[in-house]
Design a protein around this motif. Structure first.
Motif, mmCIF file in Angstrom:
data_model
loop_
_atom_site.group_PDB
_atom_site.id
_atom_site.type_symbol
_atom_site.label_atom_id
_atom_site.label_comp_id
_atom_site.label_asym_id
_atom_site.label_seq_id
_atom_site.Cartn_x
_atom_site.Cartn_y
_atom_site.Cartn_z
ATOM 1 N N PRO A 169 15.306 -24.365 -37.333
ATOM 2 C CA PRO A 169 14.951 -25.376 -36.334
ATOM 3 C C PRO A 169 13.466 -25.331 -35.992
ATOM 4 C CG PRO A 169 16.097 -23.541 -35.308
ATOM 5 C CD PRO A 169 16.214 -23.340 -36.781
ATOM 6 N N ASP A 170 12.955 -26.463 -35.509
ATOM 7 C CA ASP A 170 11.549 -26.533 -35.135
ATOM 8 C C ASP A 170 11.253 -25.620 -33.950
ATOM 9 O OD1 ASP A 170 11.209 -28.676 -37.013
ATOM 10 O OD2 ASP A 170 12.149 -29.990 -35.536
ATOM 11 N N ILE A 171 12.216 -25.511 -33.043
ATOM 12 C CA ILE A 171 12.032 -24.776 -31.795
ATOM 13 C C ILE A 171 13.230 -23.870 -31.545
ATOM 14 C CG2 ILE A 171 11.850 -24.982 -29.274
ATOM 15 C CD1 ILE A 171 9.324 -25.915 -30.590
ATOM 16 N N VAL A 172 12.977 -22.669 -31.067
ATOM 17 C CA VAL A 172 14.012 -21.806 -30.509
ATOM 18 C C VAL A 172 13.624 -21.567 -29.056
ATOM 19 C CG1 VAL A 172 15.155 -19.563 -30.569
ATOM 20 C CG2 VAL A 172 14.540 -20.707 -32.712
ATOM 21 N N ALA A 173 14.461 -22.026 -28.134
ATOM 22 C CA ALA A 173 14.165 -21.919 -26.694
ATOM 23 C C ALA A 173 15.300 -21.185 -26.011
ATOM 24 C CB ALA A 173 13.986 -23.310 -26.085
ATOM 25 N N ILE A 174 14.990 -20.109 -25.313
ATOM 26 C CA ILE A 174 16.043 -19.304 -24.694
ATOM 27 C C ILE A 174 15.678 -18.918 -23.263
ATOM 28 C CG2 ILE A 174 16.961 -18.375 -26.858
ATOM 29 C CD1 ILE A 174 15.312 -15.873 -26.413
ATOM 30 N N ASN A 175 16.710 -18.708 -22.504
ATOM 31 C CA ASN A 175 16.592 -18.174 -21.150
ATOM 32 C C ASN A 175 16.922 -16.691 -21.227
ATOM 33 O OD1 ASN A 175 16.750 -17.507 -18.449
ATOM 34 N ND2 ASN A 175 18.589 -18.741 -18.036
ATOM 35 N N LEU A 176 15.957 -15.855 -20.995
ATOM 36 C CA LEU A 176 16.161 -14.410 -21.140
ATOM 37 C C LEU A 176 17.169 -13.876 -20.129
ATOM 38 C CD1 LEU A 176 12.463 -13.275 -21.741
ATOM 39 C CD2 LEU A 176 14.258 -13.602 -23.455
ATOM 40 N N LEU A 220 17.377 -14.642 -36.147
ATOM 41 C CA LEU A 220 18.301 -15.772 -36.285
ATOM 42 C C LEU A 220 18.011 -16.574 -37.543
ATOM 43 C CD1 LEU A 220 18.348 -17.133 -32.601
ATOM 44 C CD2 LEU A 220 20.200 -15.904 -33.762
ATOM 45 N N HIS A 221 16.718 -16.682 -37.907
ATOM 46 C CA HIS A 221 16.322 -17.546 -39.020
ATOM 47 C C HIS A 221 15.319 -16.841 -39.919
ATOM 48 C CE1 HIS A 221 18.461 -20.939 -37.328
ATOM 49 N NE2 HIS A 221 17.970 -20.600 -36.152
ATOM 50 N N PRO A 222 15.812 -15.923 -40.740
ATOM 51 C CA PRO A 222 14.903 -15.203 -41.651
ATOM 52 C C PRO A 222 14.257 -16.120 -42.672
ATOM 53 C CG PRO A 222 17.212 -14.709 -42.140
ATOM 54 C CD PRO A 222 17.209 -15.466 -40.860
ATOM 55 N N GLU A 223 14.767 -17.344 -42.821
ATOM 56 C CA GLU A 223 14.197 -18.287 -43.778
ATOM 57 C C GLU A 223 12.923 -18.950 -43.248
ATOM 58 O OE1 GLU A 223 16.865 -20.776 -41.130
ATOM 59 O OE2 GLU A 223 16.905 -18.756 -42.012
ATOM 60 N N ALA A 224 12.555 -18.653 -41.983
ATOM 61 C CA ALA A 224 11.394 -19.301 -41.372
ATOM 62 C C ALA A 224 10.584 -18.282 -40.575
ATOM 63 C CB ALA A 224 11.848 -20.443 -40.466
ATOM 64 N N SER A 225 9.388 -18.705 -40.155
ATOM 65 C CA SER A 225 8.531 -17.862 -39.313
ATOM 66 C C SER A 225 8.302 -18.567 -37.981
ATOM 67 C CB SER A 225 7.179 -17.612 -39.995
ATOM 68 O OG SER A 225 7.365 -16.952 -41.227
ATOM 69 N N TYR A 226 8.196 -17.779 -36.900
ATOM 70 C CA TYR A 226 8.040 -18.351 -35.564
ATOM 71 C C TYR A 226 6.930 -17.642 -34.803
ATOM 72 C CZ TYR A 226 12.384 -20.880 -36.286
ATOM 73 O OH TYR A 226 13.334 -21.732 -36.779
ATOM 74 N N ARG A 227 6.372 -18.380 -33.855
ATOM 75 C CA ARG A 227 5.393 -17.801 -32.944
ATOM 76 C C ARG A 227 5.712 -18.265 -31.528
ATOM 77 N NH1 ARG A 227 1.516 -21.078 -30.797
ATOM 78 N NH2 ARG A 227 1.267 -23.160 -31.707
ATOM 79 N N LEU A 228 5.212 -17.514 -30.562
ATOM 80 C CA LEU A 228 5.431 -17.861 -29.162
ATOM 81 C C LEU A 228 4.582 -19.076 -28.792
ATOM 82 C CD1 LEU A 228 6.784 -16.974 -26.466
ATOM 83 C CD2 LEU A 228 4.707 -15.661 -26.003
ATOM 84 N N LYS A 229 5.228 -20.100 -28.270
ATOM 85 C CA LYS A 229 4.516 -21.301 -27.848
ATOM 86 C C LYS A 229 4.360 -21.364 -26.335
ATOM 87 C CE LYS A 229 4.511 -26.342 -28.047
ATOM 88 N NZ LYS A 229 5.201 -27.572 -28.487
ATOM 89 N N HIS A 230 5.399 -20.931 -25.609
ATOM 90 C CA HIS A 230 5.367 -21.045 -24.154
ATOM 91 C C HIS A 230 6.247 -19.957 -23.549
ATOM 92 C CE1 HIS A 230 5.613 -22.825 -20.110
ATOM 93 N NE2 HIS A 230 6.902 -22.538 -20.166
ATOM 94 N N ARG A 231 5.773 -19.393 -22.439
ATOM 95 C CA ARG A 231 6.603 -18.458 -21.682
ATOM 96 C C ARG A 231 6.329 -18.657 -20.199
ATOM 97 N NH1 ARG A 231 8.100 -12.236 -23.121
ATOM 98 N NH2 ARG A 231 9.579 -11.925 -21.402
ATOM 99 N N GLY A 232 7.383 -18.845 -19.439
ATOM 100 C CA GLY A 232 7.263 -19.021 -17.995
ATOM 101 C C GLY A 232 8.529 -18.570 -17.317
ATOM 102 N N TRP A 263 23.460 -24.757 -30.930
ATOM 103 C CA TRP A 263 23.809 -23.605 -30.103
ATOM 104 C C TRP A 263 23.125 -22.368 -30.674
ATOM 105 C CZ3 TRP A 263 25.148 -21.431 -25.865
ATOM 106 C CH2 TRP A 263 25.790 -20.189 -25.815
ATOM 107 N N VAL A 264 22.541 -21.554 -29.811
ATOM 108 C CA VAL A 264 21.798 -20.396 -30.279
ATOM 109 C C VAL A 264 22.717 -19.463 -31.060
ATOM 110 C CG1 VAL A 264 22.160 -19.102 -28.130
ATOM 111 C CG2 VAL A 264 20.192 -18.585 -29.586
ATOM 112 N N GLY A 265 22.319 -19.157 -32.277
ATOM 113 C CA GLY A 265 23.114 -18.312 -33.166
ATOM 114 C C GLY A 265 24.162 -19.077 -33.949
ATOM 115 N N GLY A 266 24.293 -20.387 -33.684
ATOM 116 C CA GLY A 266 25.334 -21.163 -34.354
ATOM 117 C C GLY A 266 24.824 -22.093 -35.425
ATOM 118 N N ALA A 267 23.575 -21.909 -35.850
ATOM 119 C CA ALA A 267 23.012 -22.819 -36.846
ATOM 120 C C ALA A 267 22.219 -22.066 -37.900
ATOM 121 C CB ALA A 267 22.131 -23.850 -36.158
#
Length: 509
Positions: free
Chosen positions: A450-457, A475-487, A441-445
């Motif tokens: 996680p490998d992926i963070v996927a959200i509905n804006l 949400l996860h300062p222990e990791a770095s993320y980049r945008l993979k997909h937006r639609g 659950w978003v914000g609950g882990a």
């Protein structure tokens, strides 16, 4: 108005001679079957199986298209799929949506859900759970309708099948996706059937599995024991009541706390806390009818039976469930939405049949006359209410459109998430990911990276998310993320930093 000392209508009134044989206006022997052990053979099963199949199709059709349009109203479908998936893999029922490594038996005690594992082997999808629930609800209709015909004869069985099948409690449960209470619906129908047909040992046996459906149903089992005691089965009734009370106490005080990481039953807080404010038990009791929402729910519960359920002792079986709901400080428990009233429907509609049977020979002429029309009135009420209930959507063309822009964008987001990934997401995509991904659950882990963070804006966040990547990083300062997909409104971000060696709640082989 409950009449505990009356078991039927086969009684002679004052000045009435006992029947000597069939008169000229007598019905055929099979039209109004007696309520003894041989009654079932004289009531056709096929019409009720057909009606049950139609209802099952309607329920599943609604649930399937709601799922296909990414319209799940809560996280529950994803939670239950994670639980069933674990059982199907012969694993402990860990539900990561509730928290990494969370053992779901420490939340609600519903081990009966494991019975869905064989279906999940054949159909590993959330849709299999929706189908199972539709079938269980429809099975309740078969039992309720056929039992009604055994008691009342004529077309009463089909009328009550329609009234039950379209009842608001069942329809709202279908809309709420899958819940464990689906198992309780046919079980309670079988319990009430056995009580009405005086098959008391069967009533006892059918009530026992209820304690495996949900933790509060032990109290309902105790009421079944009370009814058996009143009906003259003193030893069986006393033993069953004691079992129900013991199961209720042990489950809440021992089994759930043992499985919970917090060591407690969290839902006590629904009664003794209103937000952050403590509420005494006395205040909870005094406030059981402190809301118009509660009163409306009670009126509609009895109103759907044309108020005839009040004539039957079976109505006592709804008291435990209504009790905790009215004591709760959570407004979600009070009204007519969600799934909470589904288990009351088979009880109330069989109480309707019993109430009509008890009232047909009443010495009050108005009651005897009303009993003759109560069943069609209940069916008419159900049909009339349906125009404001979920199944009404099946008449709308837009219900069947799953190729709209939002649904296409959601499917494109799913395609961007690899199978086997650990995904943190919101309700919109959740139940579409749980079959082959680890889902949080978003914000609950926190701490899981996680490998992926996927959200509905457009999910309805308290504050609009302007920068999704920054939000994932927050949400996860222990990791770095980049945008993979937006639609459309859907955004998928993937982790770019290495996976941590130790991940909270994840056990590696």
């Amino acid at each position: 108005m409950l009449e505990l000392n009356k078991s039927g209508t086969d009684r002679s009134g004052p000045g009435r001679l006992p029947a000597q044989g069939p008169g000229p206006d007598a019905r055929p022997a099979g039209d109004v079957p007696r309520t003894g052990d041989g009654a079932a053979e004289r009531v056709p099963l096929r019409p009720y199986l057909v009606a049950g199949a139609i209802l099952c199709a309607l329920y599943f059709l609604y649930a399937y298209f709601q799922y296909s349009r990414f319209g799940s109203p809560s996280w529950d479908l994803g939670i239950f799929e994670q639980e069933v998936r674990a059982y199907a893999g012969f694993d402990a029922p860990v539900v990561d949506i509730k928290g990494p490594g969370y053992l779901i038996l420490g939340d609600h005690f519903s081990p009966i859900v494991a019975l869905l594992a064989p279906l999940y082997w054949l159909w590993p999808s959330a849709e299999s759970l929706l189908f199972a629930q539709a079938a269980l609800f429809a099975l309740g209709a078969v039992i309720v309708g056929r039992t009604t015909q055994q008691l009342l004869g004529g077309r009463s069985g089909i009328c009550v099948t329609v009234a039950y099948g379209l009842s608001w409690g069942i329809q709202e449960a279908v809309k709420a996706d899958f819940h464990e209470i689906a198992f309780a619906v046919p079980l309670l129908a079988l319990v009430c059937r056995a009580l009405l047909l005086k098959r008391y040992t069967a009533a006892l046996l059918w009530s026992l599995p209820l304690v495996l459906v949900k933790e509060d149903l032990g109290a309902t089992v105790a009421v079944v024991g009370f009814l058996l005691f009143v009906y003259g089965r003193r030893l069986q009734g006393a033993l069953l009541a004691a079992f129900g009370v013991a199961a209720f106490v042990v489950t809440l005080m021992v089994l759930i706390p043992a499985a919970s990481s917090a060591g407690t039953y969290d839902y006590w807080q629904k009664i003794d806390k209103n937000g952050e404010q403590d509420v005494s038990m006395l205040d909870s009791v005094l406030g059981v009818l402190n809301s118009s929402v509660k009163i409306e729910m009670l009126v509609f519960l009895i109103g759907i039976t044309a108020f005839m359920a009040l004539r039957s002792p079976l109505t006592l079986l709804i008291v435990p469930t209504l009790g905790w709901r009215l004591l709760s400080q959570d407004s979600n428990h009070w009204g007519m939405v969600w799934h909470y009233s589904a288990i009351l429907m088979p009880v109330l509609f069989l109480a309707l049949a019993d109430g009509v049977r008890r009232s047909r020979d009443s010495h009050r002429p108005w009651l005897a006359s009303y009993a003759k029309v109560a069943v069609p009135v209940a069916a008419a009420i159900a049909v009339a209410m349906t125009q404001h209930l979920p199944l009404r959507d099946l008449l709308r063309p837009e219900t069947y459109r799953t190729d709209d822009a939002r649904s296409q964008a959601a499917r494109a987001a799913l395609d961007a998430i690899p199978a086997g990934a650990r995904v943190e997401t919101d309700i919109t995509l959740m139940a579409h990911l749980t079959s082959d991904r680890t889902v949080y659950w978003v914000g609950g882990a926190p701490g899981t990276a996680p490998d992926i963070v996927a959200i509905n804006l457009d999910f309805g966040w308290s504050r609009p998310i302007q920068d999704p990547v920054a939000y994932a990083q927050q949400l996860h300062p222990e990791a770095s993320y980049r945008l993979k997909h937006r639609g459309g409104s859907f955004v998928v971000m993937e982790r770019t930093s290495p996976e941590p060696a130790e991940i909270q709640g994840v056990h590696r082989d």
